[in-house]
Design a protein around this motif. Structure first.
Motif, mmCIF file in Angstrom:
data_model
loop_
_atom_site.group_PDB
_atom_site.id
_atom_site.type_symbol
_atom_site.label_atom_id
_atom_site.label_comp_id
_atom_site.label_asym_id
_atom_site.label_seq_id
_atom_site.Cartn_x
_atom_site.Cartn_y
_atom_site.Cartn_z
ATOM 1 N N SER A 86 0.961 -1.437 0.086
ATOM 2 C CA SER A 86 -0.154 0.239 -0.056
ATOM 3 C C SER A 86 0.619 1.401 0.030
ATOM 4 C CB SER A 86 -0.708 -0.149 0.950
ATOM 5 O OG SER A 86 0.084 -0.389 2.230
ATOM 6 N N ALA A 87 2.249 1.237 0.402
ATOM 7 C CA ALA A 87 3.194 2.212 0.428
ATOM 8 C C ALA A 87 3.798 2.320 -0.686
ATOM 9 C CB ALA A 87 4.023 2.083 1.654
ATOM 10 N N GLY A 88 3.650 1.306 -1.227
ATOM 11 C CA GLY A 88 3.864 2.068 -2.903
ATOM 12 C C GLY A 88 5.941 0.899 -2.891
ATOM 13 N N ASN A 89 6.395 -0.338 -2.295
ATOM 14 C CA ASN A 89 7.157 -0.511 -1.751
ATOM 15 C C ASN A 89 7.490 -1.565 -2.520
ATOM 16 O OD1 ASN A 89 8.240 1.789 -0.696
ATOM 17 N ND2 ASN A 89 7.367 0.834 1.412
ATOM 18 N N ASN A 90 8.437 -2.357 -3.510
ATOM 19 C CA ASN A 90 8.016 -3.454 -3.673
ATOM 20 C C ASN A 90 8.222 -4.609 -2.998
ATOM 21 O OD1 ASN A 90 8.359 -2.589 -6.403
ATOM 22 N ND2 ASN A 90 10.585 -3.629 -6.118
ATOM 23 N N ASP A 91 6.486 -5.656 -2.959
ATOM 24 C CA ASP A 91 6.484 -6.313 -1.668
ATOM 25 C C ASP A 91 6.836 -7.986 -2.146
ATOM 26 O OD1 ASP A 91 4.923 -8.543 0.081
ATOM 27 O OD2 ASP A 91 4.082 -7.202 1.058
ATOM 28 N N LEU A 92 8.052 -8.931 -1.729
ATOM 29 C CA LEU A 92 8.204 -9.669 -2.511
ATOM 30 C C LEU A 92 7.265 -11.349 -2.141
ATOM 31 C CD1 LEU A 92 11.760 -9.587 -0.886
ATOM 32 C CD2 LEU A 92 11.032 -9.230 -3.060
ATOM 33 N N ASP A 93 6.280 -10.999 -0.573
ATOM 34 C CA ASP A 93 5.429 -11.707 -0.619
ATOM 35 C C ASP A 93 4.403 -12.051 -1.619
ATOM 36 O OD1 ASP A 93 6.639 -13.826 1.159
ATOM 37 O OD2 ASP A 93 6.228 -12.714 2.291
ATOM 38 N N LEU A 94 3.770 -10.639 -1.706
ATOM 39 C CA LEU A 94 2.955 -10.202 -2.554
ATOM 40 C C LEU A 94 3.187 -10.900 -3.936
ATOM 41 C CD1 LEU A 94 1.637 -6.730 -1.763
ATOM 42 C CD2 LEU A 94 0.055 -9.049 -1.484
ATOM 43 N N THR A 95 4.790 -10.437 -4.563
ATOM 44 C CA THR A 95 5.168 -10.920 -5.875
ATOM 45 C C THR A 95 4.582 -12.580 -6.633
ATOM 46 O OG1 THR A 95 6.310 -9.377 -6.100
ATOM 47 C CG2 THR A 95 6.893 -11.150 -7.269
ATOM 48 N N LYS A 96 5.346 -13.454 -5.111
ATOM 49 C CA LYS A 96 4.905 -14.254 -5.004
ATOM 50 C C LYS A 96 3.695 -15.647 -5.183
ATOM 51 C CE LYS A 96 4.627 -16.499 -0.528
ATOM 52 N NZ LYS A 96 3.796 -17.003 0.017
ATOM 53 N N ASP A 97 3.023 -14.712 -4.030
ATOM 54 C CA ASP A 97 1.117 -15.106 -4.418
ATOM 55 C C ASP A 97 0.879 -14.393 -5.821
ATOM 56 O OD1 ASP A 97 1.633 -16.049 -1.577
ATOM 57 O OD2 ASP A 97 0.748 -13.882 -0.942
ATOM 58 N N PHE A 98 1.199 -13.135 -6.618
ATOM 59 C CA PHE A 98 1.392 -12.612 -8.256
ATOM 60 C C PHE A 98 0.874 -14.189 -9.134
ATOM 61 C CE2 PHE A 98 2.393 -10.855 -11.026
ATOM 62 C CZ PHE A 98 1.253 -10.445 -12.072
ATOM 63 N N ILE A 99 2.943 -14.563 -8.986
ATOM 64 C CA ILE A 99 2.733 -15.833 -9.155
ATOM 65 C C ILE A 99 2.009 -17.336 -9.345
ATOM 66 C CG2 ILE A 99 5.196 -17.132 -10.476
ATOM 67 C CD1 ILE A 99 6.623 -14.609 -9.639
ATOM 68 N N ASN A 100 1.760 -17.065 -7.741
ATOM 69 C CA ASN A 100 1.127 -18.710 -7.926
ATOM 70 C C ASN A 100 0.204 -18.844 -8.329
ATOM 71 O OD1 ASN A 100 3.509 -19.729 -6.712
ATOM 72 N ND2 ASN A 100 3.536 -19.450 -4.630
ATOM 73 N N GLU A 101 -0.763 -17.402 -8.367
ATOM 74 C CA GLU A 101 -2.475 -17.342 -8.443
ATOM 75 C C GLU A 101 -2.631 -17.139 -9.975
ATOM 76 O OE1 GLU A 101 -3.438 -14.443 -5.696
ATOM 77 O OE2 GLU A 101 -2.784 -15.331 -4.030
ATOM 78 N N LYS A 102 -1.633 -16.077 -10.478
ATOM 79 C CA LYS A 102 -2.224 -15.922 -11.714
ATOM 80 C C LYS A 102 -1.066 -16.505 -12.964
ATOM 81 C CE LYS A 102 -5.022 -12.368 -10.530
ATOM 82 N NZ LYS A 102 -4.771 -10.832 -9.713
ATOM 83 N N ILE A 103 -0.003 -17.545 -12.501
ATOM 84 C CA ILE A 103 0.779 -18.006 -13.549
ATOM 85 C C ILE A 103 0.356 -18.615 -15.029
ATOM 86 C CG2 ILE A 103 0.576 -20.015 -13.239
ATOM 87 C CD1 ILE A 103 3.693 -18.703 -14.138
ATOM 88 N N ASP A 104 -1.241 -19.171 -15.631
ATOM 89 C CA ASP A 104 -0.918 -18.869 -17.195
ATOM 90 C C ASP A 104 -1.729 -17.625 -17.586
ATOM 91 O OD1 ASP A 104 -1.168 -21.313 -16.369
ATOM 92 O OD2 ASP A 104 -3.691 -21.747 -15.696
ATOM 93 N N THR A 105 -2.252 -16.780 -17.021
ATOM 94 C CA THR A 105 -2.424 -15.422 -17.109
ATOM 95 C C THR A 105 -1.347 -14.439 -17.283
ATOM 96 O OG1 THR A 105 -4.521 -15.458 -16.268
ATOM 97 C CG2 THR A 105 -3.349 -13.324 -16.991
ATOM 98 N N ILE A 106 -0.033 -14.469 -17.053
ATOM 99 C CA ILE A 106 0.862 -13.702 -17.164
ATOM 100 C C ILE A 106 1.898 -14.244 -17.678
ATOM 101 C CG2 ILE A 106 3.090 -13.766 -15.556
ATOM 102 C CD1 ILE A 106 1.848 -13.862 -13.373
ATOM 103 N N THR A 107 1.507 -15.718 -17.707
ATOM 104 C CA THR A 107 2.699 -16.140 -19.456
ATOM 105 C C THR A 107 1.370 -16.339 -20.361
ATOM 106 O OG1 THR A 107 1.932 -18.725 -18.392
ATOM 107 C CG2 THR A 107 3.913 -18.258 -17.838
ATOM 108 N N GLN A 108 0.367 -16.435 -20.779
ATOM 109 C CA GLN A 108 -0.340 -15.857 -21.733
ATOM 110 C C GLN A 108 -0.148 -14.440 -22.395
ATOM 111 O OE1 GLN A 108 -4.266 -17.064 -20.332
ATOM 112 N NE2 GLN A 108 -3.906 -19.007 -20.494
ATOM 113 N N ASN A 109 -0.599 -13.742 -21.183
ATOM 114 C CA ASN A 109 -0.154 -12.179 -22.057
ATOM 115 C C ASN A 109 1.049 -11.319 -22.051
ATOM 116 O OD1 ASN A 109 -2.881 -11.812 -21.134
ATOM 117 N ND2 ASN A 109 -2.442 -10.835 -19.361
ATOM 118 N N ILE A 110 2.033 -12.623 -21.254
ATOM 119 C CA ILE A 110 3.597 -12.304 -22.305
ATOM 120 C C ILE A 110 3.601 -12.938 -23.511
ATOM 121 C CG2 ILE A 110 5.852 -12.989 -21.760
ATOM 122 C CD1 ILE A 110 5.523 -12.260 -19.023
#
Length: 309
Positions: A86-110
């Motif tokens: 929320s403060a605009g800082n990179n959050d490693l655990d949020l990134t980890k969750d993002f990858i795990n939850e959205k891996i198919d959409t991530i790779t498709q869009n890239i």
């Protein structure tokens, strides 16, 4: 042997370089085999963000292709997927969750962007996972991406815990072998910045042929960030020190310090070492900090010198 180069772009800069027929820039691609554009990111829904807008991205990319012409240079794009708190800082655990939850959409869009713009592949630079769960997520995005498009990664020469499958999936590794200083203050010398930097990557499961040793074209001395460009006449062919480089400290006081910048001779020796020991090549970070290619002792020319001799 590969020579990769990171290229950050300001506004329509590459369009202007093409239209002005700037040989100091276009000459780089007589040496570079892989250029990495640092212009793409992802939002929390895995949509691609064009840092300066899609239209400008497309125009600069086309201009770069025009400059390269028929030279055999592969064009990659860095895609950053760091999630912020929320403060605009990179959050490693949020990134980890993002990858795990959205891996198919991530790779498709890239993949859609890779296909749309005819990119050779995508470069990942996540700085830096520090738990086993985060490294597992990083391995996941690398492995899944590599099933659909070419992948390279930028990694530091320490603390790497990717899976063996992820290590085997990447085409090459851009080793961030800089911001490393010896007791004298030398920046990224051949011992710390090449010989010692390779060892952790080999232990992590990469083959020597995948490894590209980073060559910096800048120095980080206290609050000063001098570049090779603008100081090339002082450095010449062999010198790697700018004495009494002026800078402003955090309190606004004018100070000086010695700045250690990679010299032509050091860059040439690193490329020669890579060739002699069977490494994949070198990586330049970054393009526009180097002197123009028209200067006889630019870092790009040093690398070309090693290749030719």
């Amino acid at each position: 042997m590969k020579v990769s180069q990171y290229l950050a772009i300001n506004e329509d800069e590459i369009v202007q370089l093409r239209d002005s027929h700037d040989e100091g820039f276009s000459g780089y691609y007589d040496v570079v085999t892989d250029v990495i554009i640092s212009e793409l990111a992802m939002d929390s829904d895995a949509n691609i963000i064009y840092n300066k807008g899609q239209e400008l991205f497309a125009a600069n990319l086309q201009a770069l292709k025009d400059i390269i012409g028929d030279r055999p240079v592969r064009i990659w794009a860095t895609v950053r997927f760091d999630m912020q708190d929320s403060a605009g800082n990179n959050d490693l655990d949020l990134t980890k969750d993002f990858i795990n939850e959205k891996i198919d959409t991530i790779t498709q869009n890239i993949k859609a962007v890779v296909d749309q713009y005819g990119l050779y592949g995508v470069d990942y630079d996540w700085e830096y996972p520090n738990t086993s769960a985060q490294w597992k997520a990083y391995s996941k995005i690398i492995e899944e991406s590599a099933k659909q498009f070419k992948v390279s990664v930028a990694l530091p020469p320490w603390g790497i815990h990717l899976s063996r499958a992820a290590a085997q999936s990447v085409e090459h590794v851009n080793i961030m072998a800089y911001d490393l200083f010896d007791d004298r203050g030398d920046h990224a010398n051949i011992q710390w910045g090449t010989i010692d930097s390779v060892k952790p990557l080999l232990l992590a499961g990469f083959d020597k042929s995948q490894l590209l040793v980073g060559i910096p074209t800048y120095d980080k001395s206290a609050y000063a960030w001098p570049e090779f460009r603008g100081n090339e006449e002082t450095l010449g062919k062999f010198n790697s020190i700018i004495r009494d480089y002026p800078y402003i400290d955090e309190d606004g006081a004018q100070k000086t310090s010695d700045a250690y910048i990679q010299s032509y001779a050091e860059a040439r020796d690193k490329m020669a070492y890579a060739e002699e020991t069977g490494l994949g090549g070198v990586m330049i970070f970054r393009a526009k900090c180097d002197a123009p290619y028209t200067y006889e002792y630019s870092i790009h020319r040093a690398i070309q010198d090693a290749i030719e001799h």
